[in-house]
Design an enzyme around this catalytic site. Sequence first.
Site, PDB file in Angstrom:
ATOM      1  N   HIS A 425       3.097  -2.827 -10.901  1.00  0.00           N
ATOM      2  CA  HIS A 425       3.340  -4.243 -11.172  1.00  0.00           C
ATOM      3  C   HIS A 425       4.417  -4.424 -12.236  1.00  0.00           C
ATOM      4  O   HIS A 425       5.394  -5.169 -12.049  1.00  0.00           O
ATOM      5  CB  HIS A 425       2.024  -4.887 -11.611  1.00  0.00           C
ATOM      6  CG  HIS A 425       2.135  -6.343 -11.917  1.00  0.00           C
ATOM      7  ND1 HIS A 425       2.387  -6.811 -13.184  1.00  0.00           N
ATOM      8  CD2 HIS A 425       2.061  -7.426 -11.112  1.00  0.00           C
ATOM      9  CE1 HIS A 425       2.446  -8.127 -13.151  1.00  0.00           C
ATOM     10  NE2 HIS A 425       2.239  -8.532 -11.902  1.00  0.00           N
ATOM     11  N   CYS A 801      12.481  -6.712   2.933  1.00  0.00           N
ATOM     12  CA  CYS A 801      12.419  -7.434   1.660  1.00  0.00           C
ATOM     13  C   CYS A 801      11.578  -6.685   0.645  1.00  0.00           C
ATOM     14  O   CYS A 801      11.145  -7.244  -0.340  1.00  0.00           O
ATOM     15  CB  CYS A 801      11.887  -8.847   1.876  1.00  0.00           C
ATOM     16  SG  CYS A 801      10.207  -8.897   2.515  1.00  0.00           S
TER      17      CYS A 801
END
Lengths: 846, 846
Positions: A425, A801
Amino acid sequence: MQQVDSDIALITQTAPINTPTHGGRAKCLQRLVRLDLPVPRTVALSFNIVHKIAAGEAPAMADILDKFEEEDLLCVRPSSESSDWGGPGAVLNIGMNDEAFQRLSRTLGEASAANIYFRFVQGYSIHVARLDPDIFDHINGQGAQALEEALAAYEAETDETFPQKKSVQLSEVLRSMARAWEGTTARLLRQAKGAPLDAGLGLIVQKMAFGVGRGECGAGVLQLVNSETGLPQITGRYRRQSQWRDALAAGRGTLYLTRDERGVSLEEVSPEIFHKLKEQAELMRRRLREEMQIQFTIEDGRLHILDGVKVAREPRAAVRIAVSLAQSGIIAKEEALMRIDPTTLGGLLHRQVSQNATRDVLGLGIAASPGAAAGQIVFSAEAALACKSREEPCILVRRETSPEDVRGMHAANAVLTERGGMTSHAAVIGRGMGLPCIVGANSIRFHTRRKQLIAIDGRVFKEGDFITIDGTNGEILVGRVDMVEPALDDTFQTLMNWAEDACDIQVRVNADTTADAKTARHFGAQGIGLCRTEHMFFEADRMTLMQEMIFAKSRAEREAVLDRLLPMQRNDFMALFGIMEGTPVCIRLFDPPLHEFLPSDRVGLRDLAEALDLPLSDVTRRVEEMSEYNPMLGMRGVRLGITVPEIYEMQARAIFEATIAASREKNPVVPEIMIPLVSAKREVELVKSRIDAVALGVRAKSGIDFDYRLGVMVETPRAALRAGDIALNAAFLSFGTNDLTQMTYGLSRDDAGRFMGAYVKQEVFPEDPFHMLDTEGVGELLRLGVERARESAPDIIVSICGEHGGSPESIAFCRQHRFNYVSCSPFRVPVARLAAAQLAISEQRP
Amino acid sequence: MQQVDSDIALITQTAPINTPTHGGRAKCLQRLVRLDLPVPRTVALSFNIVHKIAAGEAPAMADILDKFEEEDLLCVRPSSESSDWGGPGAVLNIGMNDEAFQRLSRTLGEASAANIYFRFVQGYSIHVARLDPDIFDHINGQGAQALEEALAAYEAETDETFPQKKSVQLSEVLRSMARAWEGTTARLLRQAKGAPLDAGLGLIVQKMAFGVGRGECGAGVLQLVNSETGLPQITGRYRRQSQWRDALAAGRGTLYLTRDERGVSLEEVSPEIFHKLKEQAELMRRRLREEMQIQFTIEDGRLHILDGVKVAREPRAAVRIAVSLAQSGIIAKEEALMRIDPTTLGGLLHRQVSQNATRDVLGLGIAASPGAAAGQIVFSAEAALACKSREEPCILVRRETSPEDVRGMHAANAVLTERGGMTSHAAVIGRGMGLPCIVGANSIRFHTRRKQLIAIDGRVFKEGDFITIDGTNGEILVGRVDMVEPALDDTFQTLMNWAEDACDIQVRVNADTTADAKTARHFGAQGIGLCRTEHMFFEADRMTLMQEMIFAKSRAEREAVLDRLLPMQRNDFMALFGIMEGTPVCIRLFDPPLHEFLPSDRVGLRDLAEALDLPLSDVTRRVEEMSEYNPMLGMRGVRLGITVPEIYEMQARAIFEATIAASREKNPVVPEIMIPLVSAKREVELVKSRIDAVALGVRAKSGIDFDYRLGVMVETPRAALRAGDIALNAAFLSFGTNDLTQMTYGLSRDDAGRFMGAYVKQEVFPEDPFHMLDTEGVGELLRLGVERARESAPDIIVSICGEHGGSPESIAFCRQHRFNYVSCSPFRVPVARLAAAQLAISEQRP
């Protein structure tokens, strides 16, 4: 291997010298010869013959020596295919012996002759006879006395007199250099720089020009540009009475080249030679089509050009040099684009630790997001926000980050985490924000509760202490370290414009915020390829609403909360549409599991119970109920969208209302709506019918028509395998390679850090698949997906993406399979554009 | 649709009557006619004409009535393609009117005639005129008085006199029955039983045989076998002076058929008729090749056969009936195999709640493992073990189970969990053990800490209270409920032997323990397809060693602990090899993440710190370090095997030493070693080279040679996609469809329970993919994997060993793609063998 004519070739304008057979230096010297530059007589030895020499099958030295005068002293230098691959050090003054000493004493003076001889004995002892360098340490002084002591030292060590025969000297030097190339260490070093297993070494044998002796004598280097900036500036050094590159060693007696620098300059001392040298450098630049560093020697007023090498350059200088060569008409724009390594562009976009800074390393981690920043240590998002409000720089230090930390990350100047890998993250968000970030720093100990960091060496750092994060190399440094600013000048923009002209695949950006979108537009992104809407819900006021929604007891209650989120979400999209000025904006519907919006610790639970006015036990129970074993594989994405349809309905309404608002502001946009985590066609059908219904409603209510495209984010292997079905209901497919990689490998990116290093080291995986697209496995799914989707919907738009979007390898893959665009984080956009341009150019070249 | 000759067909031996056009009952009646049985005159109406009738295009009634005598009374019954699909109720005594009443009063007596008329008025009113049944409630008594009241009630309700014309009566009855078939409820009900959307209804019109009147009159049913057991036993009922199936309603006056039952029997009352009936039943059995229930009527001493239907049967009876028909030479063995629904076999292998038991349902959940058990509620594995030691039955109740609960599950009689789905830990382990199990029982509240269960209706059950788990239907029942024992008799074994003869794919078992292995051998498993070694480490003494290993500070320390595990593991394998008697045993190397062996709660951590004599903070820290975000996608399987190679080395040594021991005991085995969670070829190469080295070592030390096979468990999509590479280093590939499904969908089976129900209901997924193999997505990966593996290694053995292994659908898929075997949990083995046999037989049939 047979010895052939070109194996020992005198370098002339027409000699058969080529880089793949004789190395780059030999070829470059031939180019200089062709320009009629005063290059001393040079013989090139091919890879073939050097390989033989290493194997003990040396040719007759006469074959080489025949090509020189008997009295010439010689030097030998390496000439491998690429100068990056290194090679053995040069050996000078071969042929020096007692007799030559006598002769040179007469022509150059005894001191110079002794100096030359001493230097040869020393070099030969160390590089050829492999003697310990310190046997010469006791020798003080210079001249004949020192020479004698050196010869004695050689004799004492080897029990032989110093070899006097030039052929023996040369033979030994060649053998030694050839063997050094084949050594294990040298081989591993050059392989690390991309050399093939069988990379060859050429050698060049050149007549020495003396920089010592009578008249104006000396040696130096010159280049026409500044290596740091790439701006025109004659730089270099000259040292009188010196050989080779001695001028580069700092010390008394070194001259600058031009008047405008401090101290005496070559330009003053010898203006004619200086101007000739400058002329020759300009000629080389023009004809060799590159900024070259010239190595020259002046021998009694006569100029010799010994060598020319590409000017070493910082990334920002590389850009300016390439652009300026193209602007001068010396190279084509395409050539300029080809000369920049896309991966070095990152360095231009961020502040960096200065090369001169003192580095006191307190720990190491994974360099997850490039750039450097200094600040006070803080251990919570709240503390980071507090620092921000006081306008004090800070470094957010966490075991790992979660969506709740995003606000804190926005407030911090850099992030440091104990856990995680390149796609954790912190790393992903950090790169997206252009925030320097080091993750997986488990070489130091994180006592986040005690608010302490314990360095590798045991030093303790506490909250408020200053550290510097170097996200470019993964070093955590003590204190505030000197930085250099990013370089985003006109030259960079010019290069990017040229790249756009050359590109045949679009580059979009993964942007969630207006800040991201602005950065990306600045970097020339051709639209947003992935706008993750969930980040919009982690802001404090929205977070509370999300929690209210989670605890809602009915559809009606839930809708009431969503009605309050609607205008916020609409504003988010209006702002994005405004910045993106009509370029495509692809919005991914809500994706994360709802439990990410809930606290897990005692204090958080109590606060939440208070905020919602519910018993703590109820809140705890609900939070426990919602926890998941494998959140990555749980109730999120379209699964949530189908189970709690109100969320997607609110988002669709917000998108459509923002679309109408944008068209009113003469900023029309065709929004793209993307459904995450699809695994079956029916999921798409269900969501599509609901969103189409919302669109009908908004059209009816507003009386204004608008278009939109609905597509699917392909993140599960099943969606790729069933792309044929899914494509029937989708205007576009965008492959989310992060999740797709996780699922294809059965490997969580957050948990992979624990063994990925060892795995790559043992070559179990050639590369971390989260870092470089796994074309064999994940790529196979992309290939099947695109193929099957096009079979049923030939005009479908396809893209990737994921985090891989910006890397040259993925772009190559996507071009090969005719993807319409790639989407990557804002700071990867320039890299991607350049890489895409290079691929297109390479393909057009014959 | 045109009306054709066969639309209204008198059933004769040669009439064109077929099940697909006239329904099963019409066809069956024709068969009875062909056997010369005394079937009353019957006309079959085709699907075609009944469909027209429903549409209001009825044929002339004369076309039907012409085929009967004018005075015949008629009955109409449904005849759909399959008797399972239901249909409207029969209407009797059509043609009854005032005139017929007079006539029959003369021949049968007034009471019987009135009774017949009354019954027709009542049936017609309810089924045709759709009047409320309670309009006849006030009528007491029988005979002519009651009849008049009934006719008056009809008139009062309809304002019409009761129709007197037979053609009108028949027309109305036919229309009503045809329309009822087309109603929504009826359609949904039959679709649920597998009827196609356009399933047709045929009707049969039969002359009434009167069971009332003078002489021996009555009606009844007879069959030659017991519906519960399938054993030969003449069963049925007969009632004098009754029509139709009145005998089946309990009540005074009903006779049994044979002497050996209590009370007066038909055999005594009318021995001739009884024997004739019995003969005719035996003829039907022989010629219709099925056990039939005969519906008969005796009219003044004459026997009429009105109908024959397949005897309804319990699963165990179905097996015995099929086997016994085959053993009598009436049907072929293959036909016997085809007649058993494999999915019903589960019921034979476990105790079941008796059909007569009173069910007080306290809650519902997912029926995850079949069978029933009663016991005291316990809330922990420890409490279950305590019960076991006191020899008291218990039900283990947990929020969810984890590997630490396995010992408790072994001790418990059934398991009940709040969370999870069909493939949660509890469900999988439960099915493996044959332990009744209900999961996902979130209709009741689990207060595990307070040791209470709160039922749907608020009743509170606490530890020690008795409940019964019905794992076959998912009901949790109050108290101890009556059970029936499992039925594993010779007949079952016979059927299984025939299945084995017919099978063309092997069936192995997933067995971790000797108990599993014994069960599986008993059920005819042809080897172990998956032996999960990790369960062997959850026993108390080994658990402690595992924890010591996790906390070991060096390779040497770790090896010392593993040396102590080695003999235990060797004994595990020796025991398995002994039971499996030379059939293949495929052992999967250690798979789970190590943190599964560590406690997560405070008490467990303190105990562990004490046991290891380490500070609590160290233990806590290590446990925290090892926790994972997504354990399913983390450091487990081959990743652990490569990072901590000592574990696999120990296991390989144990396997090889056990192999040598087995060969010494004249029980030679070629063990198969399977590497879990592979995603890249290099993982296989690394493990293979280490295991080959261990084998060399064991061979050298023992001086004994042995063979083994090394293979790969294909659980990640990548392994399937790269099966071509991987097959080069593998003797076999076994597809682990559980994990493969999780990764292909990006869906954790433990977390899927939360929405899978809704998903299947909304038809997002046609079925829970953990329950039924997803042939389109996961199957596509299997197909690609097998294809690519065979391209590079044509003789490679391929199989599946996930939970899907035993289901008929997966077996069909595996046969189609020429898998070598399927492997499933022990209690699925018979199901799998039968399903496989059926598939093979179907394929051989024309």
